[in-house]
Every structure is written in C-alpha cells, then in structure tokens.
Design a protein around this motif. Structure first.
Motif, PDB file in Angstrom:
ATOM      1  N   GLU A 256       1.397  -0.743  -7.548  1.00  0.00           N
ATOM      2  CA  GLU A 256       0.198  -1.001  -8.340  1.00  0.00           C
ATOM      3  C   GLU A 256      -0.972  -0.305  -7.681  1.00  0.00           C
ATOM      4  O   GLU A 256      -1.019  -0.184  -6.467  1.00  0.00           O
ATOM      5  CB  GLU A 256      -0.119  -2.497  -8.343  1.00  0.00           C
ATOM      6  CG  GLU A 256       0.726  -3.276  -9.317  1.00  0.00           C
ATOM      7  CD  GLU A 256       0.312  -4.743  -9.338  1.00  0.00           C
ATOM      8  OE1 GLU A 256      -0.495  -5.160  -8.472  1.00  0.00           O
ATOM      9  OE2 GLU A 256       0.799  -5.463 -10.212  1.00  0.00           O
ATOM     10  N   LYS A 257      -1.909   0.151  -8.499  1.00  0.00           N
ATOM     11  CA  LYS A 257      -3.146   0.576  -7.865  1.00  0.00           C
ATOM     12  C   LYS A 257      -4.342  -0.016  -8.611  1.00  0.00           C
ATOM     13  O   LYS A 257      -4.294  -0.222  -9.826  1.00  0.00           O
ATOM     14  CB  LYS A 257      -3.269   2.089  -7.766  1.00  0.00           C
ATOM     15  CG  LYS A 257      -3.357   2.842  -9.052  1.00  0.00           C
ATOM     16  CD  LYS A 257      -3.550   4.318  -8.748  1.00  0.00           C
ATOM     17  CE  LYS A 257      -3.175   5.142  -9.986  1.00  0.00           C
ATOM     18  NZ  LYS A 257      -3.120   6.562  -9.686  1.00  0.00           N
ATOM     19  N   ARG A 258      -5.350  -0.305  -7.827  1.00  0.00           N
ATOM     20  CA  ARG A 258      -6.569  -0.887  -8.369  1.00  0.00           C
ATOM     21  C   ARG A 258      -7.292   0.191  -9.179  1.00  0.00           C
ATOM     22  O   ARG A 258      -7.440   1.330  -8.744  1.00  0.00           O
ATOM     23  CB  ARG A 258      -7.435  -1.367  -7.194  1.00  0.00           C
ATOM     24  CG  ARG A 258      -8.732  -2.064  -7.578  1.00  0.00           C
ATOM     25  CD  ARG A 258      -9.209  -2.956  -6.457  1.00  0.00           C
ATOM     26  NE  ARG A 258      -8.420  -4.177  -6.385  1.00  0.00           N
ATOM     27  CZ  ARG A 258      -8.679  -5.272  -7.137  1.00  0.00           C
ATOM     28  NH1 ARG A 258      -9.675  -5.290  -7.990  1.00  0.00           N
ATOM     29  NH2 ARG A 258      -7.918  -6.340  -7.011  1.00  0.00           N
ATOM     30  N   LEU A 259      -7.717  -0.189 -10.347  1.00  0.00           N
ATOM     31  CA  LEU A 259      -8.480   0.753 -11.172  1.00  0.00           C
ATOM     32  C   LEU A 259      -9.871   0.916 -10.586  1.00  0.00           C
ATOM     33  O   LEU A 259     -10.397  -0.028  -9.982  1.00  0.00           O
ATOM     34  CB  LEU A 259      -8.579   0.216 -12.597  1.00  0.00           C
ATOM     35  CG  LEU A 259      -7.267   0.231 -13.381  1.00  0.00           C
ATOM     36  CD1 LEU A 259      -7.400  -0.593 -14.652  1.00  0.00           C
ATOM     37  CD2 LEU A 259      -6.868   1.660 -13.709  1.00  0.00           C
TER      38      LEU A 259
ATOM     39  N   PRO B 254     -12.661  -2.377 -13.611  1.00  0.00           N
ATOM     40  CA  PRO B 254     -11.788  -3.145 -14.509  1.00  0.00           C
ATOM     41  C   PRO B 254     -11.865  -2.543 -15.912  1.00  0.00           C
ATOM     42  O   PRO B 254     -12.897  -1.982 -16.307  1.00  0.00           O
ATOM     43  CB  PRO B 254     -12.403  -4.544 -14.495  1.00  0.00           C
ATOM     44  CG  PRO B 254     -13.274  -4.592 -13.307  1.00  0.00           C
ATOM     45  CD  PRO B 254     -13.725  -3.205 -13.017  1.00  0.00           C
TER      46      PRO B 254
ATOM     47  N   HIS C 101      -7.209  -5.093 -13.944  1.00  0.00           N
ATOM     48  CA  HIS C 101      -7.814  -4.582 -12.715  1.00  0.00           C
ATOM     49  C   HIS C 101      -6.924  -3.559 -12.011  1.00  0.00           C
ATOM     50  O   HIS C 101      -7.386  -2.769 -11.215  1.00  0.00           O
ATOM     51  CB  HIS C 101      -8.105  -5.744 -11.761  1.00  0.00           C
ATOM     52  CG  HIS C 101      -9.060  -6.744 -12.326  1.00  0.00           C
ATOM     53  ND1 HIS C 101     -10.411  -6.671 -12.116  1.00  0.00           N
ATOM     54  CD2 HIS C 101      -8.866  -7.817 -13.124  1.00  0.00           C
ATOM     55  CE1 HIS C 101     -11.006  -7.663 -12.745  1.00  0.00           C
ATOM     56  NE2 HIS C 101     -10.081  -8.383 -13.372  1.00  0.00           N
ATOM     57  N   VAL C 102      -5.647  -3.653 -12.284  1.00  0.00           N
ATOM     58  CA  VAL C 102      -4.726  -2.737 -11.602  1.00  0.00           C
ATOM     59  C   VAL C 102      -3.849  -2.080 -12.647  1.00  0.00           C
ATOM     60  O   VAL C 102      -3.705  -2.588 -13.762  1.00  0.00           O
ATOM     61  CB  VAL C 102      -3.805  -3.490 -10.613  1.00  0.00           C
ATOM     62  CG1 VAL C 102      -4.608  -4.043  -9.449  1.00  0.00           C
ATOM     63  CG2 VAL C 102      -3.012  -4.573 -11.313  1.00  0.00           C
ATOM     64  N   GLU C 103      -3.283  -0.948 -12.256  1.00  0.00           N
ATOM     65  CA  GLU C 103      -2.256  -0.392 -13.141  1.00  0.00           C
ATOM     66  C   GLU C 103      -0.996  -0.110 -12.343  1.00  0.00           C
ATOM     67  O   GLU C 103      -1.035   0.190 -11.160  1.00  0.00           O
ATOM     68  CB  GLU C 103      -2.755   0.851 -13.866  1.00  0.00           C
ATOM     69  CG  GLU C 103      -2.962   2.057 -12.986  1.00  0.00           C
ATOM     70  CD  GLU C 103      -3.412   3.283 -13.790  1.00  0.00           C
ATOM     71  OE1 GLU C 103      -3.269   3.292 -15.021  1.00  0.00           O
ATOM     72  OE2 GLU C 103      -3.897   4.241 -13.152  1.00  0.00           O
TER      73      GLU C 103
ATOM     74  N   LYS D   3       0.801  -1.229   0.000  1.00  0.00           N
ATOM     75  CA  LYS D   3       0.000   0.000   0.000  1.00  0.00           C
ATOM     76  C   LYS D   3       0.833   1.280   0.000  1.00  0.00           C
ATOM     77  O   LYS D   3       1.837   1.378   0.688  1.00  0.00           O
ATOM     78  CB  LYS D   3      -0.923   0.005   1.232  1.00  0.00           C
ATOM     79  CG  LYS D   3      -2.133  -0.896   1.057  1.00  0.00           C
ATOM     80  CD  LYS D   3      -3.145  -0.682   2.160  1.00  0.00           C
ATOM     81  CE  LYS D   3      -2.706  -1.316   3.466  1.00  0.00           C
ATOM     82  NZ  LYS D   3      -3.753  -1.330   4.483  1.00  0.00           N
TER      83      LYS D   3
END
Lengths: 761, 761
Positions: free
Chosen positions: A511-514, A517, A595-597, A346
C-alpha cells in the motif's frame, strides 16, 4: 529466476570482446600477463567444440570432458587492435553490414506486427549472421597464450577441489562433490556475497524449503514450461536431448566421404539455426535425415517435452506431489506478505536467499556449468513500479561497464564501454535500481577475481526476454566454453506476485499513502437476495456474481433501464438472458475517502549461479610457472582463497615443532584457515603443493627462527618473493593481507627481502 | 548418522535432571533467575502432552502446536533439594529399587545369552520403571516459573523467525521457511560451528550432493531399515503412523465413561510399552481393540513399513532411482579415498559437512523438532582403531559434564557430574577422541546460549546402540517437549567404510607403517588350472575359489594328505566332496617382507541437528519483562544474535539523519549487521520491537548527539541499562561486545550511565 537465463548458455557463443580497460585493477590478470605485454587485452577462443559424445545421459565415471583433451587458446585482442588495423576492418565491414541489415528487418517486422513465426525466422537468421561475424573476428585475431583445460581439470580432481559424486559407485553425471578446497572456496565466495549484498544493502535473508508442492510451481509456470525436448530409442528407452542429437547426427553426415558440398551446406545451416526451430520443425529434420539412435541404430520416438524438475511425493499417501525447487526465488515470493510486514509495510526492500536448486538435465555437460544440483544466490528487490530510483546509485554511477546492448547486437556492433551513470541516464539501462545492481554485481565479480576484460553485461534482445520483463541484462563471463551467463539481472515487473495472487487469492500487494486523501464515487448494484432467489432459484448466485462485475457504464445503463422500463435485461456470458424486475435490484451511489492505494510491487532480480562463477574464477586464475609447465597454481585473491596460509617447517627437526604449533594456534585464534605441512618433501616441493591449492601466503620455520629474536619467512604465492618477519608480527601481517587491508607490495617495502629457500627445491 | 538418533526422540521422556552446576557461566539463564534465587537449579516439565491431533499427515495451515495452548511449567529442582529432603528420598527409594532390580535382570539375561525376545521384553519393562521414577521425581519438585510456549511461538511467527512453508497455498506439515531473523540466527550458529570445529581442528570441510543413487543407500542400510510402521484407511487411503494411532485410540478408550479400571490399566500399560513392541505385536493390539480410522471409522490395513526417504528419478529415462539423502554422512564415506589422499595418506583426520537432509515423516510434529527437511552439521573423524587418544584432550579434560550413563539408567540412578578426564580415565567414556568431541560439543552448545543445567549427555544403553557401535552418547537438551536429542556422538568403528567397500569393491582403507619391516611366511595353494579344468570342468572355478580361502592350518593338512595319500579331499560349502590329485594342486611356501599394513579406519561421528538446537536455544532464551507479560524478548548471546545493533533516532527530526546514516555505514564497514528503525513509535516501543528480535545493543541518536563532542546512548537488551558513548567510539564498542571481546559489565565501568529515554515509552 534463471528459468530463461539458465537455458541460454545453449545459444551463447564465443563473441569477440573489446575492451578499453578503464576498470583495470591492480590485482589484474596473471594469466594474461604476457598477452597484455604484447597486445594489452585478452580473450579466450575454444578451438574444439563441446558437443558430441554428450548426448547419452548414462552415468559415466569420467567428467563430461575428461577424455576430450581440449586445447584452448588465449588470444590477445582489442578494439584498438582491430579498429586500428584497416585491413581487418575492411574484411569485417560486409559482415557487420549483413547483421545490421537483418537487425533492421527484425525491427521492421515487429513494428508492423508481423506474424510471430516470421519474426522468429528473421531472428534466427540474425543469429546466424551474428555468429559469422564473431567467428571472423576471432579468426583474424592472433593467438598468444594457450590455456590447457585438461591440465586444470586434472589439478582440480587431483587436489579434490571438486569431483564427480558417487564415483566409487560408477558416478552420476551432472552431480559434483566439493572437496575441502572447493567447499572452502565456495563458502568464502558466499560469505563475501553476504557482505556485498545482504549486509551492505540491509537485505532480509531467508532460507526456504527445497521441496515444493506442485500448485506453487504451477503458478510460477514451471510445471508447464520448464522443459526440454528429447527423443527416446523405441526399443531400449534410452533418451537423447533432441538438439544435441540432431547436431551430432548432422556433423557426422558432413564428415562422411560421400557428403556433397550441397549436403554439407544444408547441415551446417541447420546446425547454426538449431536454437530457432520449434518442436515440429525439429521432428521434420529428424525424419528428413532419417536420424536413428546413435547407440543402437534403432528408431526414435517423436519429440517429447521432458520437464526438468525432479518429482517426488510428500508424505506417505502418495497424493501430495512435490518437486525439488528449480530456483530459490519462489520461496521468496510466497513469503512476500510476511516479509513486507517484517519491513513494517515499507517499500522498497530486498530479500536474499542462498540455497540449492535442482534440474533434471537430460544430458548434463561442461563440468560445473550444466549440472543437476547447484547453488544459487538470488535477490528479489521489491519496489514501487513508479519509483525505481535508488538512493545509493550516486555511489556507483562512475562504475564503467562493458555493455552489449540489444541494439548493438542487432546492428552488428561490438559491446561498448560506458559508465553505469551514462547508461541509465540515456535509458539504455531501464532504471537506477537495475543499474545499481548491475554495477554491484560487477564490483563483486571483480573482487573475487574475475578478470575485467572477460566480463560483459549482455542485454536480452526482445525475443529472448520473458514477456513480462521490462529489461534484462546478463553478466556473462568469458571462459574456454565461450561466454557463459553467470548472473542474470532482470526487471520482472509485477509478474511473480501477480501469478501467486491469482493462484491463491491472497493479495500479494503493498500500500502507499496518497499525496492527499481522495474522494471517490462508488457505484454498485445491491441485489435483493430474497427476491432474486425466489425468481431465479439456483441461478440467483450466477446472476449476483455477474452484477458485481458490471462496469460503471453498465451500471448507469441499469439505472436508466430500471427507471424507464421498470426492469433490466441481463445477458450472461453463456448467452442466456434474464429480466430483472425493479424490486430485485437497486443501484446504490456513495462516496468514499481513501488515504492509501494498493499496488503490486515490481521485482528487480539479480540471480547468481555460484557453480558457474566458481568455474570461471578457477579458469581465470589458473597459471603455470614460467618455464615449468608442471608447476601449476591458482592466483585466487586471498580474501576468497580456501586457506589463507601454510606453515612449513624447513625440515623435521624437532626444535621447529613448538614454533609450528604456536603459529598454528595463533592463526586459529585470528580465524585464519591454514595448513601445516611438515611432510618430508623439500621446501620447494611443499611450496608447489600449497600453490596448487591456492594458498596465498606461506610461513617457513627455519634454523634462524630458533635464534632470538625469533623470525620466520613469509612467502607470496604469486610473486614467489619472500620477506623475513618477526614471529610476533607474522600472524597480524597475514591477517592484514588475507583481509585485503594491506597489499603484498606494502609488505615488501616494510620487511627485508629473503632469498634462499625456494632454490632448495 | 542420526539414523537411530533421530528415531530416538520418540522414546525420550522428561527425565528429572540434577545439577551441581560447576559449569555455571556468567551469561546464564535469564529465564530462570527467579528459580535460581530460590532453589539454585531449574528444569522444565511439560504439563500437557504433545500427542493427539498430530496423526493426520494432511497439510494444515497451523503449526503443529498452534491451537493447543500449552502451559509449561519451569520448576526449580536440584539433586541437593531432593537428596537433602529425606521425606522425598524416602518416597523415591522403592521406585529406584524397582529400576535397579529390573536393570539387573536385563544384565543377567544378556550375560547368559537369553533369547533376543526375552531381553527385549525385559528392557521394555525397565523403561516403564524408569519412567515411573522420573514422573515421581518430577511430581515431588515444586513448580516455580511458567513458560508459555504458545506465547513464544506467536512471537516467532509474528516476527517471522520461521513459519510454515507455502502457507498461502495451504502449507505442508513438517516444512518451515526461516525468515530474516531465523535465517541470520541459523547462519551465525553455523559460522560459529565452523570456527569451533572445522577451523579449530583443521577439519576438511566438504559439500556433497543431496540426490543420492539407490545403491549407495542400499549399502548404508537406509533402503532396508530406514522405515516407520503405518496403517492405511482401506477406503480413503489416508495414512497413520501406527504408534501414534494406537496411543491416540487407547487414550480415547481410557477417557470413555464406561472404561473399567482394568481396561484403563491395560491401556496405560500398552501406551508406556509402545516403543518396545514389534510389528506383529502392534498388529495384535490393533485387532484386539478393533482400532479403526479416527477420521472415517473405516477399517485399517495391516501395518506397513514405510521408508522415510523421498524417492525420485535421476535423468530422463526413469531407470536411475535416487533418494534425497537422509543424512549428510554418506557423502563423506564415499569420498574417503580422495580425502585420505588429500591428507597425504595420514590418519587421523576429520571431515565436516553442513547441509540439508530429508525424511518423509508420516506425521511431522513438535515444530522444528520433527520435520521433513532439515539442516545437519556432521563430522566424521577417521582414526586408527588402535589409537583413539587425542593430543588436544589435555586442553579440555577439566570440562565438567553431566553424564547419564547406561549403567545409571539401568540402576535407577540420576545423571552424574564428572570431568571428561575422569570419565575417560575410568573408561565410562570409551576413548579420548570420543571424550574430546563430547567436551567440545558441550562448549559449543554453551557458547551459543544453551543453558548448562538443561544439557546432559545420555549414553545409549546396549539395546539402543547400533550393533557396530562401540559407544554412543547423545547431547540431550531439556525443552518443554522434554529431553530432546540434539547432537549424537558415536564411535561407529569400521562399519560404514566396510559397507561401502563390500558394495563397490573399492577398498576404503588406510595404511600404516609397521614399527619395523616384518617378514611373513606366505603359504598358498597353487592350482594347476589346466589339470583342474580337465577333471572338474565347470566346477574348477568353485574349487579354485574354495582353495584360496583355506586357512594356514588347512593348507598344512593339504600338504600332509598330498604327501601321505597322493590326493586331498576337499569338501565344499554345499557339502559336495571332491578328490584332488597330486598333479592338480601344489602347496607353495614363501616369505615376504612387508613395511605397511592395511586397516579400515574407525569413525567417531558427532552429528548436530541444527533445527533442534535452534529451537532449544530459542526456548532457553525466551523471556518476558518483569511486570509486563506482553514485552517478550530473546536473550540470545550477541555472537549469534541475528542482528548486532539497532540505530534509533529519537524522533523524525531531520537533523538526526546524517548521524543515523553515518552510524549505519560505519557499522556496515565493521561488518556488523544492524537495523535502523526511524519509524514514528516512541523510543520505548521501538526498543521493545528490537528486543523481540533479540538485538543485543541499541544506539539512540538524540538532541545531545547534535552537540559537540557528538555522543549517543548505547543500551543493553538484557539489563536495559544505558551508557553515553562518543560517536567515534560507539561502533568499536559494539564490535567488541558483539564478538565477545568485552562484556557489558566492562562497558558500565568505563562509560557514564545514562538514565532517561526508556521512561518515555
């Protein structure tokens, strides 16, 4: 990452500093009591400069400054003093105008994308004008109190706060050993720093290696860029830092009897512009003035770039080159992946490190301010570049800061007083995270005893700032050496992690969750390896790699050509062309749900130079008793004082001993560092000795102590007032005072004043 | 001054260790609970050895031990187990006898002043016999619990207690970065160390330079003697530590199919005696067995002495050679005069220093135990050589220690349990000062969580001890690597101050007032310089110097000869004789009253290797939950645990958030480091994660917390028991627990037990 920052002292000069003092605190400024009484505000101005005699790096037994007795004047000044004096403002107005004019020129040149050299010249001229303005401001301000640096340094040496390392072996310049009082002071500052930052923000503190292999420092840019210019005596090999040498030589020229006014003007102009010249320009000055070695008169070499890192070999083969780290930050960056994982993936999170760094200065000077070995405390705050808000910003947004913006510097204006909330609100400070750290840096510096009116945050002008940084503010502290940059606070964007990613191939990303999706179209060229290999042999690999790099648009062209012509003509970067037949490659289209970028986090970096802070702190807290110039002391806040308490039996009467021992062991149990002085001096002389090492409280055991109920006196260093306290209570009282839970004023209210002993000195 | 000490690990081997355990404490040994239940005492024995694969100093990405999964067995043993078993004692008796026999031979050789080489050989044989005894003892002791080093190291890496430095760049062997948990643990150990030593004994703590100029380390003996033997591949230049290389090569020979029993015996004999061989003997072994590079098969060079210090240049000229300090002690010695003055000229006083030291190991190994960069905490206690009593000795004289005396080592006996009072009383330990520090070292090590049954003090045998030391005891801690020397405690007499005095001419001495002023007769020869010069020209100076060195007796002879013969015949050290006539010299007698006498203070030096202590501590506190080998944790005492408390909201219910935040800010205010884990895992899984990083207490916010009066659960890591505590009280309770003011058992008494959540994992 004091890289640029540490280099900067060179260019900072005593700037006039105005203050409305909304952050004025009760523990304020004992140095300046008088000054305040008359004018309300203080600042330093050095009456002699620090250059000369420092160019030789030869070990010497004296401190850099020992033999140059410098009288530094503490002056009273204030925006209102100057501003309310129309006569003074009138004299300054034309100078302010000239700065603004040049500032506008610089802006204009930049706006139209003028050549770098032109911009640089314009900036150099801007600095000259700024300096003239500052000097005039200073000259127009009346002097009030005098601060004697030689006297303070004498005390620091005599009571071994710190002193030159290896002095019995002749010493090494730029290295200092901290004696018991200096070491305790440093250690207390670092403890408080841990509380203020690591604990309060739940940072991850790390402790990384000092010895660093070369590739790490290549990636960070230190191998290539961390250098100063020097010249050598062609016969003896003696080295001189180039800018110091030129300054010294030209100053000497000016002083010569035969110097014409023209020559003087030319030299002075060069000295002022020294920081702005490049290697070739400096070489030209050397040859124009035919400058020789000041020690031997021999010729000098061309300017040489000298890397400031200490090199060594790791392991016995002599093949693994390493350096002593020039900053602690790189240890954090190379561990980014582990740290992100520790934080469960995080963001944001901050990492702190306290440790020693090293730079092989050509000619160390200015005592603790420019040294070869120093302690830093650095923080790297990693965050999403699109989310630089800070939840706790609301807690500090009222903090009023003295901000000296790049804009004001360009416009010939003074620093301004602003709450950090306003500063971030108006985008003067780039974002909340940066602003939060700036406010916390200020709170920390004031807590340890830096005088608020001698602290400002100066924004880097765009020409000073590293190209990758978005915004950078230095906490500068005013000392007798002028404004000294003590804490850098920079938004370094994604630079460092990006560099190490390129160098190692290890992706230092988060990474972060979009929000939702996302389906993306993937187009790629799939080579038929066998067919390609058969046709192109060794070149097949290069071709495959080139195909993998094609853009979407190019892939579309490939598809078109294959369909229309049955082949595709590929041109490699070396210019060679290859005809790829239909059977060797295929265009593949597919869609993929993500789902993540991934992104490279931004870094906000507060970086503390502990030695510099300590030095400024000592200056700000150095005092002499009224009417007794020989009784000097330090008004360090109890929370960072080396020792918290002294125990002084009134005489060597044996009856006092059990009380002294009992007090000492109770203080130890309460974790209060203290000193028993049962030597034979008068109580007054012994108080003076404890004052010298900044002990804030003193307990005296006297004949009344022997009576029941047992009582002792408790003395306050700063006011020299004493109260009578019962033996049982006194340790608790000292604990409360030393941890800032109560103030001396409260104690004065609660306990009876005692007025006898000190007179017996 | 771990100079010898740090070298010693090489020769220490797992020794059987017996314990009566009078120092058994309540926080004792969770590893060994089972062992205790059966036999009452524990110790480790390594079932595989650590050598092999470590000879190459090439950087490698794995820890020294990563790929060698070592299963280390924890066994139960006890003096009473063996002693009460006549069958076992019968088997050991002949081995004990053989050790004693050889011990007596060594004593005899020394007593009659036998040649050094003979003594050395006898000592080597003594070590062989000691080793056989130890191995037999170990073999006869039943194994009980198994300790899996690979599993612990996996956890340490995974949760980033520490890991190899610069791993993304391929890493460097022998360098480690401490991650958040390792750094906090280290920092807590050092804080406690400061309290235990610096504060308690009112030591003067200093902080000296790391970069040290060559002359300092010449005087200390490091430039000449701080070296290991290595050989190089003649073609590739690859380096190998000689003793490691020979061991590896001979072990390989033994394993070969064609190895005869004779060859095996010879190789094993050499391996056992390796530490005792000198450079030439090792060279002979190399050539006898025709040992080549294990990597290339190429020839090797003759053995080379490789100095273990990292060299660099200070300043830009390249002429000032410096080293990274190999120990912190020298910084204290060179500052002796300043420190004595700070202490107002009085002895005894002690100086402490915490800092990094460096040694360029040829082949670092064994994780944190043999590294290139490490933190030490050293104390130099300066005292009058005739007054080595210690006023506070009385406070610790009851402390029972496990002492493994040189005598017992020579006699094939075990370590013995003795109070330090008895040990000093019987002169087993040389003096009270040394004894006091040994007892305090023990108290400190037990306080941080070292297991008492895995701690012993081993006395240096006279052949191990530096020639200048009077007595030296190492605190050795039993780990899966065997007994590891973690703290050295030596009486170094006047050696160090004497060396620096000779090198610099600065007299590092103290003065003491004589009980009564003393009148002494001074006899000296006063040369008539003019007459001497005329007669002897250049030689006059040598003659004058020789005359100044004459003893009282010789002066009397001079007077006699002058009176009787009218001249004196002086013979110089080079053998030349000179006739001095009556007019060239005169004998002068006078009397002088002296009040003080000068002397070089003695130094008692406790020297702590912090990394080694940390490693041992982690091993001693590594545990797995009964029935769940995957749930591992560390039972570190709260006082040094990296974090003191966790806050776990039962779920991500938004109502919990204000409570979580309030708790976090109260803990911060109370200066309690903590971690909020509001991730989505089950409460059981989150507890397991906090257990892994040794968090001793956990606060859970659940639905009952929302009700008034607000309450939370408080969980103890070691027992996994939980109580229900009110929200207002809980931070105070954690503070009391974390600072060891109350015990968990007291909390269990006071608050209601809570039994629900953990089951939900």
């Amino acid at each position: 990452m004091l890289l640029k920052a540490l280099n900067q002292l060179r260019s900072t000069r005593s700037l006039l500093y105005h203050l409305q003092s909304p952050t004025w605190t009760s523990n304020f400024d004992h140095i300046a009591n008088k000054a305040i009484a008359t004018a309300g505000k203080v600042f330093f101005t050095t009456t002699t400069t620090t250059s000369a005699t420092q160019t030789s790096p030869t070990p010497s037994q004296s401190w850099g400054t020992k033999k140059q007795k410098r009288s530094v004047k503490l002056r009273a000044a204030a925006a209102d003093f100057i501003m309310s004096n129309p006569e003074i403002e009138k004299q300054l107005a034309p100078l302010r105008e000239r700065v603004q004019e040049q500032g506008n020129l610089v802006r204009e040149l930049k706006a139209k994308g003028a050549p770098e050299l032109d911009v640089k010249k314009a900036v150099a001229e801007l600095k000259v004008r700024k300096k003239l303005l500052e000097e005039k401001e200073l000259a127009l301000t009346p002097s009030v109190v005098s601060f004697d640096r030689a006297k303070m340094e004498d005390l620091l040496k005599r009571r071994f706060f710190y002193d030159q390392s290896f002095a019995i072996y002749g010493g090494i310049t730029g290295q200092y050993d901290f004696g018991p009082m200096g070491c305790a002071l440093k250690s207390n500052i670092l403890s408080l720093w841990r509380q203020y930052f690591a604990l309060e923000e739940q940072m991850l503190e790390v402790d990384c290696s000092i010895l660093t292999p070369e590739p790490v420092l290549k990636a960070s840019g230190h191998v290539e860029r961390f250098a100063d210019l020097m010249v050598k005596d062609v016969k003896t090999g003696e080295c001189f830092r180039l800018d110091h040498l030129i300054k010294q030589a030209l100053e000497k020229l000016c002083k010569a009897k035969e110097a014409t006014a023209e020559l003087k003007a030319e030299c002075e102009d060069i000295i002022i512009k020294l920081d702005g010249y490049n290697k070739q320009e400096l070489a030209d000055i050397l040859s124009k003035f035919n400058i020789k070695s000041p020690l031997t008169g021999n010729d000098l070499t061309e300017p040489i770039e000298f890397n400031l890192m200490f090199a060594t070999q790791i392991g016995p083969t002599g093949l693994v080159k390493g350096f002593l780290r020039p900053e602690t930050a790189q240890g954090i960056f190379v561990n980014f992946k582990r740290l992100l994982e520790f934080n469960q993936g995080k963001l944001p999170f901050a990492v702190a490190q306290i440790g020693n760094s090293f730079r092989n200065e050509i000619s160390p000077r200015s005592g603790l301010i420019r040294v070869r070995e120093f302690t830093m405390a650095e923080i790297e705050h990693f965050c999403d570049p699109t989310q630089k808000d800070y939840p706790k910003f609301v807690n500090i947004k009222q903090e009023v800061m003295t901000l000296y913006s790049a804009c004001n510097q360009m416009d010939g204006k003074s620093a301004q007083q602003l709450s950090i909330g306003e500063a971030v609100g108006s985008s003067l400070v780039a974002n909340e995270t940066l602003g939060y750290y700036m406010a916390r840096i200020q709170q920390f510096l004031l807590a340890i005893g830096i005088k608020p009116e001698c602290l400002r945050f100066r924004q880097h002008m765009s020409n000073e700032m590293a190209h990758y940084a978005c915004d950078c503010w230095d906490a500068e502290i005013l000392t007798s050496y002028g404004w000294v940059e003590c804490v850098g606070c920079a938004d370094r964007s994604a630079y460092d992690l990006g560099q190490h990613t390129s160098a190692t191939g290890v992706r230092l990303v988060a990474e972060k969750r979009l929000p939702a999706p996302k389906t993306i179209e993937v187009s790629e060229i799939v080579p038929n390896k066998q067919a390609l290999g058969k046709t192109f042999k060794k070149e097949a690999k290069t071709i495959t790699e080139a195909l993998a790099k094609l853009t979407l648009e190019e892939i579309n062209q490939v598809e078109e050509q294959l369909t229309n012509n049955g082949h595709y003509n590929l041109t490699l970067t070396d210019g060679s062309a290859h005809q790829l037949e239909k059977d060797t490659i295929q265009v593949k289209r597919s869609s993929k749900t993500i789902h993540v970028e991934e992104f490279i986090p931004s870094v906000v970096e507060p970086s503390f130079g502990i030695g510099r802070i300590m030095y400024a702190l000592l200056e700000h807290n150095f005092q002499c008793r009224d009417g007794d110039e020989q009784r000097c002391y330090f008004t360090l806040p109890p929370i960072i004082s080396p020792l918290k308490c002294s125990i002084l039996p009134l005489s060597n009467n044996a009856d006092f001993q059990p009380f002294t021992q009992q007090l000492s062991s109770s203080l130890t149990k309460a974790e209060l560092s203290h000193k028993v002085d049962d030597s034979s001096g008068s109580i007054g002389r012994r108080y003076a000795r404890t004052d010298e090492i900044a002990i804030p409280y003193g307990i005296t055991v006297d004949f009344d102590t022997l009576k029941t109920p047992h009582t002792v006196t408790l003395r306050d260093r700063d006011s020299m007032k004493q109260v009578r306290v019962s033996l049982e209570e006194v340790v608790g009282v000292v604990k409360d005072l030393a941890t800032a839970r109560v103030k001396w004023e409260d104690i004065l209210q609660k306990y009876p004043i005692f007025e006898q002993q000190e007179a017996t000195k």
